[in-house]
Design a protein around this motif. Structure first.
Motif, PDB file in Angstrom:
ATOM      1  N   VAL A  73       0.847  -1.180   0.000  1.00 33.56           N
ATOM      2  CA  VAL A  73       0.000   0.000   0.000  1.00 33.56           C
ATOM      3  C   VAL A  73       0.893   1.245   0.000  1.00 33.56           C
ATOM      4  O   VAL A  73       2.077   1.182   0.332  1.00 33.56           O
ATOM      5  CB  VAL A  73      -0.940   0.050   1.223  1.00 33.56           C
ATOM      6  CG1 VAL A  73      -1.962  -1.075   1.152  1.00 33.56           C
ATOM      7  CG2 VAL A  73      -0.174   0.002   2.541  1.00 33.56           C
ATOM      8  N   THR A  74       0.242   2.369  -0.308  1.00 39.32           N
ATOM      9  CA  THR A  74       0.885   3.674  -0.238  1.00 39.32           C
ATOM     10  C   THR A  74       0.495   4.356   1.057  1.00 39.32           C
ATOM     11  O   THR A  74      -0.668   4.302   1.476  1.00 39.32           O
ATOM     12  CB  THR A  74       0.462   4.533  -1.445  1.00 39.32           C
ATOM     13  OG1 THR A  74       1.125   4.047  -2.613  1.00 39.32           O
ATOM     14  CG2 THR A  74       0.822   5.994  -1.248  1.00 39.32           C
ATOM     15  N   CYS A  75       1.449   5.001   1.685  1.00 39.93           N
ATOM     16  CA  CYS A  75       1.177   5.822   2.868  1.00 39.93           C
ATOM     17  C   CYS A  75       1.069   7.279   2.415  1.00 39.93           C
ATOM     18  O   CYS A  75       2.068   7.860   1.983  1.00 39.93           O
ATOM     19  CB  CYS A  75       2.298   5.664   3.895  1.00 39.93           C
ATOM     20  SG  CYS A  75       2.119   6.750   5.333  1.00 39.93           S
ATOM     21  N   ARG A  79       5.907  10.715   3.562  1.00 40.08           N
ATOM     22  CA  ARG A  79       6.771  10.737   2.379  1.00 40.08           C
ATOM     23  C   ARG A  79       6.048  11.373   1.185  1.00 40.08           C
ATOM     24  O   ARG A  79       6.664  12.020   0.341  1.00 40.08           O
ATOM     25  CB  ARG A  79       7.201   9.300   2.073  1.00 40.08           C
ATOM     26  CG  ARG A  79       8.314   9.130   1.083  1.00 40.08           C
ATOM     27  CD  ARG A  79       8.887   7.711   1.151  1.00 40.08           C
ATOM     28  NE  ARG A  79       7.878   6.684   1.341  1.00 40.08           N
ATOM     29  CZ  ARG A  79       7.529   5.776   0.438  1.00 40.08           C
ATOM     30  NH1 ARG A  79       8.110   5.766  -0.746  1.00 40.08           N
ATOM     31  NH2 ARG A  79       6.621   4.861   0.714  1.00 40.08           N
ATOM     32  N   TYR A  80       4.736  11.144   1.106  1.00 42.06           N
ATOM     33  CA  TYR A  80       3.898  11.791   0.100  1.00 42.06           C
ATOM     34  C   TYR A  80       2.828  12.619   0.814  1.00 42.06           C
ATOM     35  O   TYR A  80       2.146  12.114   1.704  1.00 42.06           O
ATOM     36  CB  TYR A  80       3.155  10.781  -0.777  1.00 42.06           C
ATOM     37  CG  TYR A  80       3.966   9.719  -1.459  1.00 42.06           C
ATOM     38  CD1 TYR A  80       4.941  10.032  -2.399  1.00 42.06           C
ATOM     39  CD2 TYR A  80       3.719   8.377  -1.203  1.00 42.06           C
ATOM     40  CE1 TYR A  80       5.647   9.041  -3.054  1.00 42.06           C
ATOM     41  CE2 TYR A  80       4.410   7.373  -1.857  1.00 42.06           C
ATOM     42  CZ  TYR A  80       5.384   7.707  -2.777  1.00 42.06           C
ATOM     43  OH  TYR A  80       6.067   6.719  -3.424  1.00 42.06           O
ATOM     44  N   HIS A  81       2.644  13.856   0.391  1.00 38.19           N
ATOM     45  CA  HIS A  81       1.501  14.651   0.846  1.00 38.19           C
ATOM     46  C   HIS A  81       0.242  14.098   0.170  1.00 38.19           C
ATOM     47  O   HIS A  81       0.290  13.669  -0.978  1.00 38.19           O
ATOM     48  CB  HIS A  81       1.714  16.119   0.461  1.00 38.19           C
ATOM     49  CG  HIS A  81       0.723  17.056   1.062  1.00 38.19           C
ATOM     50  ND1 HIS A  81      -0.549  17.220   0.543  1.00 38.19           N
ATOM     51  CD2 HIS A  81       0.807  17.899   2.122  1.00 38.19           C
ATOM     52  CE1 HIS A  81      -1.192  18.119   1.255  1.00 38.19           C
ATOM     53  NE2 HIS A  81      -0.393  18.542   2.230  1.00 38.19           N
ATOM     54  N   PRO A  82      -0.905  14.101   0.863  1.00 37.65           N
ATOM     55  CA  PRO A  82      -2.112  13.542   0.243  1.00 37.65           C
ATOM     56  C   PRO A  82      -2.513  14.218  -1.066  1.00 37.65           C
ATOM     57  O   PRO A  82      -3.095  13.569  -1.946  1.00 37.65           O
ATOM     58  CB  PRO A  82      -3.196  13.719   1.321  1.00 37.65           C
ATOM     59  CG  PRO A  82      -2.606  14.618   2.356  1.00 37.65           C
ATOM     60  CD  PRO A  82      -1.140  14.462   2.276  1.00 37.65           C
ATOM     61  N   ALA A  83      -2.200  15.498  -1.239  1.00 38.07           N
ATOM     62  CA  ALA A  83      -2.521  16.154  -2.506  1.00 38.07           C
ATOM     63  C   ALA A  83      -1.727  15.537  -3.649  1.00 38.07           C
ATOM     64  O   ALA A  83      -2.231  15.398  -4.776  1.00 38.07           O
ATOM     65  CB  ALA A  83      -2.243  17.654  -2.412  1.00 38.07           C
ATOM     66  N   ILE A  84      -0.484  15.147  -3.379  1.00 38.13           N
ATOM     67  CA  ILE A  84       0.346  14.523  -4.407  1.00 38.13           C
ATOM     68  C   ILE A  84      -0.171  13.119  -4.719  1.00 38.13           C
ATOM     69  O   ILE A  84      -0.200  12.693  -5.879  1.00 38.13           O
ATOM     70  CB  ILE A  84       1.815  14.474  -3.956  1.00 38.13           C
ATOM     71  CG1 ILE A  84       2.317  15.891  -3.644  1.00 38.13           C
ATOM     72  CG2 ILE A  84       2.683  13.815  -5.006  1.00 38.13           C
ATOM     73  CD1 ILE A  84       2.163  16.873  -4.788  1.00 38.13           C
ATOM     74  N   VAL A  85      -0.594  12.379  -3.692  1.00 36.65           N
ATOM     75  CA  VAL A  85      -1.165  11.052  -3.916  1.00 36.65           C
ATOM     76  C   VAL A  85      -2.440  11.163  -4.747  1.00 36.65           C
ATOM     77  O   VAL A  85      -2.696  10.343  -5.629  1.00 36.65           O
ATOM     78  CB  VAL A  85      -1.429  10.338  -2.575  1.00 36.65           C
ATOM     79  CG1 VAL A  85      -2.160   9.015  -2.799  1.00 36.65           C
ATOM     80  CG2 VAL A  85      -0.122  10.093  -1.835  1.00 36.65           C
ATOM     81  N   ALA A  86      -3.236  12.188  -4.484  1.00 33.31           N
ATOM     82  CA  ALA A  86      -4.455  12.393  -5.278  1.00 33.31           C
ATOM     83  C   ALA A  86      -4.112  12.608  -6.747  1.00 33.31           C
ATOM     84  O   ALA A  86      -4.760  12.047  -7.642  1.00 33.31           O
ATOM     85  CB  ALA A  86      -5.233  13.591  -4.731  1.00 33.31           C
ATOM     86  N   SER A 106      -1.364   3.207   6.860  1.00 35.81           N
ATOM     87  CA  SER A 106      -0.770   4.207   7.753  1.00 35.81           C
ATOM     88  C   SER A 106       0.747   4.163   7.769  1.00 35.81           C
ATOM     89  O   SER A 106       1.384   4.971   8.439  1.00 35.81           O
ATOM     90  CB  SER A 106      -1.314   4.029   9.177  1.00 35.81           C
ATOM     91  OG  SER A 106      -1.086   2.716   9.644  1.00 35.81           O
ATOM     92  N   GLY A 107       1.359   3.242   7.015  1.00 33.60           N
ATOM     93  CA  GLY A 107       2.786   3.316   6.761  1.00 33.60           C
ATOM     94  C   GLY A 107       3.661   2.558   7.730  1.00 33.60           C
ATOM     95  O   GLY A 107       3.214   2.012   8.732  1.00 33.60           O
TER      96      GLY A 107
END
Length: 322
Positions: A73-75, A79-86, A106-107
């Motif tokens: 999974v991705t956290c 390491r990634y901001h949620p806007a970038i994951v979006a 949750s990483g």
């Protein structure tokens, strides 16, 4: 719901070009979906790899045509901001023509400590993940978003290339507490143990129509001794359980924590060797617990090509007959 079977693109044990090749070969072998780990660091130095999962998945989306893809999974909190994951997940959904599911968790300290922001408690990590999912959901609408939360800020952000079908979200859960936190936020469940009570709790919160996606390690090889030794060398970290695995910060820590794991322990923990019926028995436990999807992790980069060429098709025949 008909059970589906997946193949794991394990970034900790293979380089990026090899992973894309395995993605193509796994599709040809008949796997229904492919999941990718998302790590900055391998669990053990003997694994020896950790390419960027999202870059690799973009290439895999272009190289395949029908198999579904997923992060596992991705956290989306450090390491990634949620806007970038979006943004990444919306783009990958477009590149894959709607074949992508965003798997979130949750990483682990192993991957997230690299940005130098410390490692929060599990309670804080779960609250961060809740807030991150809300942000991702809002950005996937394509609307202009500003967010002031407890853990994240988003300032006048918009995802300009948004897939019409959206991006399904699956979340890793481990018990009643995490089900309470994420059952209403996620479309599907992720778990790595065949626990029937977990599925029951999820369905009480979420209903029966969602996917329940599990994962099971195997070490297939024509020679059982080789299979056990390979699994011990590269996968003995798995025995600590996620309470331990989430908090150790480095491969050296996993080396120390797993130094007393024996070959016999590995042979008992996962199917090792050529016996496809033994693998099917392990998968059956997930199906009996209520899982709809099971992804297999074939241990060892050096074993992938032969597994996909010789064992994958007859194994899938056995699994689909369960």
């Amino acid at each position: 719901m008909t059970a589906r079977f997946g193949y794991t693109l394990m970034t900790e044990q293979s380089g990026p070009r090899e992973l894309v090749r395995y993605a193509v070969e796994a599709e040809a072998a008949g796997f229904d979906f492919e999941v990718s780990s998302d790590h900055f660091t391998p669990w053990l130095t003997s694994q020896g790899h950790s390419p960027h999962a999202w870059t690799m998945l973009g290439a895999a989306a272009n190289a395949t045509s029908t198999v579904e893809l997923m992060t596992y999974v991705t956290c989306p909190t450090m390491r990634y901001h949620p806007a970038i994951v979006a943004q990444m997940s919306a783009t990958l959904q477009l590149l894959s023509d709607g074949r992508f599911t965003l798997g979130l968790g949750s990483g682990e300290n192993l991957n997230e400590h690299v940005i130098g922001e410390g490692w929060p408690s599990v309670q804080v990590r779960q609250l961060m993940l809740q807030e991150a999912i809300h942000i991702i959901r809002q950005l996937h609408t394509g609307e202009l978003i500003t967010w002031e939360g407890d853990y994240f800020r988003v300032d006048s952000a918009r995802i300009w290339d948004v897939p019409e079908q959206g991006v399904p979200i699956a979340v890793a859960v481990s018990g009643d507490s995490s089900i309470d936190k994420f059952g209403d936020l996620a479309d599907h469940l992720i778990a790595v143990q065949p626990a029937g009570d977990l599925i029951t709790g999820w369905e009480q919160t979420h209903g029966a129509g969602s996917r329940k996606i599990g994962q099971m390690p195997i070490s297939w090889d024509p020679d059982e001794k080789t299979a056990i030794e390979r699994a011990h060398d590269q996968f003995r970290w798995f025995g600590g359980g996620w309470t331990v695995n989430a908090d150790l910060p480095t491969p050296a820590g996993f080396e120390g924590a797993s130094q007393f794991v024996r070959l016999d322990d590995i042979a008992e923990a996962m199917p090792c060797g050529p016996d496809l019926d033994k693998i099917a028995e392990g998968v059956q436990e997930y199906l009996e617990a209520g899982f709809t999807d099971v992804a297999l992790v074939q241990v060892g980069d050096e074993a992938q090509a032969r597994f996909l060429d010789e064992a994958a098709r007859p194994l899938l025949e056995r699994l689909r007959s369960l």
